[in-house]
Design an enzyme around this catalytic site. Sequence first.
Site, mmCIF file in Angstrom:
data_model
loop_
_atom_site.group_PDB
_atom_site.id
_atom_site.type_symbol
_atom_site.label_atom_id
_atom_site.label_comp_id
_atom_site.label_asym_id
_atom_site.label_seq_id
_atom_site.Cartn_x
_atom_site.Cartn_y
_atom_site.Cartn_z
ATOM 1 N N GLU A 101 -25.593 57.432 -59.966
ATOM 2 C CA GLU A 101 -24.625 56.373 -59.689
ATOM 3 C C GLU A 101 -24.526 55.355 -60.824
ATOM 4 O O GLU A 101 -24.212 54.186 -60.590
ATOM 5 C CB GLU A 101 -24.956 55.670 -58.359
ATOM 6 C CG GLU A 101 -25.009 56.636 -57.184
ATOM 7 C CD GLU A 101 -25.454 56.015 -55.862
ATOM 8 O OE1 GLU A 101 -25.497 54.788 -55.750
ATOM 9 O OE2 GLU A 101 -25.756 56.808 -54.914
ATOM 10 N N GLU A 133 -25.297 63.127 -52.625
ATOM 11 C CA GLU A 133 -25.600 62.230 -51.504
ATOM 12 C C GLU A 133 -24.304 62.045 -50.734
ATOM 13 O O GLU A 133 -23.280 61.722 -51.331
ATOM 14 C CB GLU A 133 -26.038 60.833 -51.975
ATOM 15 C CG GLU A 133 -27.420 60.747 -52.542
ATOM 16 C CD GLU A 133 -27.748 59.317 -53.017
ATOM 17 O OE1 GLU A 133 -27.258 58.341 -52.436
ATOM 18 O OE2 GLU A 133 -28.489 59.214 -54.002
#
Length: 470
Positions: free
Chosen positions: A320, A410
């Site tokens: 991320e 995720e």
Amino acid sequence: MSNRWFAGSLKAALVFAAGISTAVCQDALNFEAEDAVLSGTVVDTALAGYSGTGYVTGFDEATDKLTFTVTSDSLKLYDISVRYAGIYGEKRTSMILNGGSSSEVYFAASDTWATAEGGQVLLEEGDNTIDFVSNWGWYLIDSITLTPSAPRPPHDINTSLVNPNANANAYALYDYLISIYGKNILSGQQDLAFANWITENIGKTPAVVSVDLMDYSPSRVEFQGNIATTMEDAITHHRRGGIVSVLWHWNAPTGLYNTDEQPWWSGFYTRATDFNVATALADTTNANYTLIIRDIDAIAVQLKRLQRAGVPVLFRPLHEAEGGWFWWGAQGAEPAKKLWDLLYDRLTNHHCINNLIWTWNSLAADWYPGNSTVDILSADVYSQGHGPMSSEYNQLYELGGGKKLIAATEVGAAPLPDLLQAYQADWVYFAVWGSQFIDNPQWNPVDVLKKIYNDEYVLTLDEIQGWAGK
Ligand SMILES: *[C@@H]1O[C@H](CO)[C@@H](O)[C@H](O)[C@H]1NC(C)=O
Ligand SMILES: *[C@@H]1O[C@H](CO)[C@@H](O)[C@H](O)[C@H]1NC(C)=O
Ligand SMILES: *[C@@H]1O[C@H](CO)[C@@H](O)[C@H](O)[C@H]1NC(C)=O
Ligand SMILES: [Ca+2]
């Protein structure tokens, strides 16, 4: 363990239509916002340049929305784009198809009318509704355009791993992933304990288990000692025939605020440290560069344990990054890419770790470290409704030119297999986050999980046994 709510969205960030296509496409369907059904929103004409007779504004309450009814002559997949103005800065809207699956559309800041890509929608034959609901609110919508999606060509994944010395275990896994890509999706779960929760509650066990190197970060060990056991968890899952993924909530090497608001154990967050990755990397002789190397070397010790145990690893450090909420992404794309290159070089060429399949986890092209250090492209997507995340998939497909596997590393909500197939969103695996997601019926009702885990398209631990020899 991040700003999950933003995490989902951020992902959206990114690739943007440079302009409005001028081609007149016979099949394209155009709908004016001012002709749609408004709830809590209003028609306005103050900003010039709109199409039709106006545009819709007033997305200020959470429930404010705009509902289009669109008709398709058959069950068909469409690319959707939104003509909007982001005059109050960058924003996000929630797009909901037929009252069900929800996805986010990112609106870059703009003084005038611009076009945002909204991914794809699968329209039923006949009438369909598409809602745009506030989310961040404070944007203007002029119209939407739906164009039938072009079919995806057959997959053509590069059969070489980026590490020229990748070992046989890494290739066994990589070859297996390529063999199922586009035909099946592997089920996956963050944390062994939550994988076991699935076994108990759903009656199937995920094929992939993802574990975190977080507690091996030296600046955590300083506080809590050597308490981490996730490498043991990884080996346990490997020994029962599973596939292992590893991420790293890397606690900043130093500079933790360690206050009540920002405790040491939040030290992977930008907000919890003044550690500056750009200055640390700028000069290889400074103390903070040395600390970065110290941390990578500590992680190398753990990865070598997996290598010795014969465990190939879907390795996903610096996850991320483009979100900026973790210190490794806080100074923009360049330092993040530099740190990726350093990690790759140090682990591969200095430590000779050859069991890793390098998994990059940002969508934006300017954050991409490049084809020569990345094996798998991935996104972390937190949207409710079990949708196919096709907008993120398509961005990653573009990023890798169709040559790289793509994973949903995720997710908040496990994706429904029929939607994945209809949208040609061929994620090679999905992994649901643990606490507050997999065990939260708002995100993942047990009956939906049972349906997903029992679907033929979805591979579970029992169905992948012997994959290394396949
Ligand atoms: C496939 O990947 C290898 C290793 O990164 C690279 O050297 C090669 O150029 C790639 N081939 C294609 C066709 O992209
Ligand atoms: C290293 O990082 C710490 C924490 O951010 C900072 O206080 C210190 O000045 C940095 N050292 C150097 C040499 O840049
Ligand atoms: C990566 O490889 C793909 C496929 O060959 C290509 O389309 C893309 O431009 C490459 N990306 C970079 C950054 O070189
Ligand atoms: Ca309009």
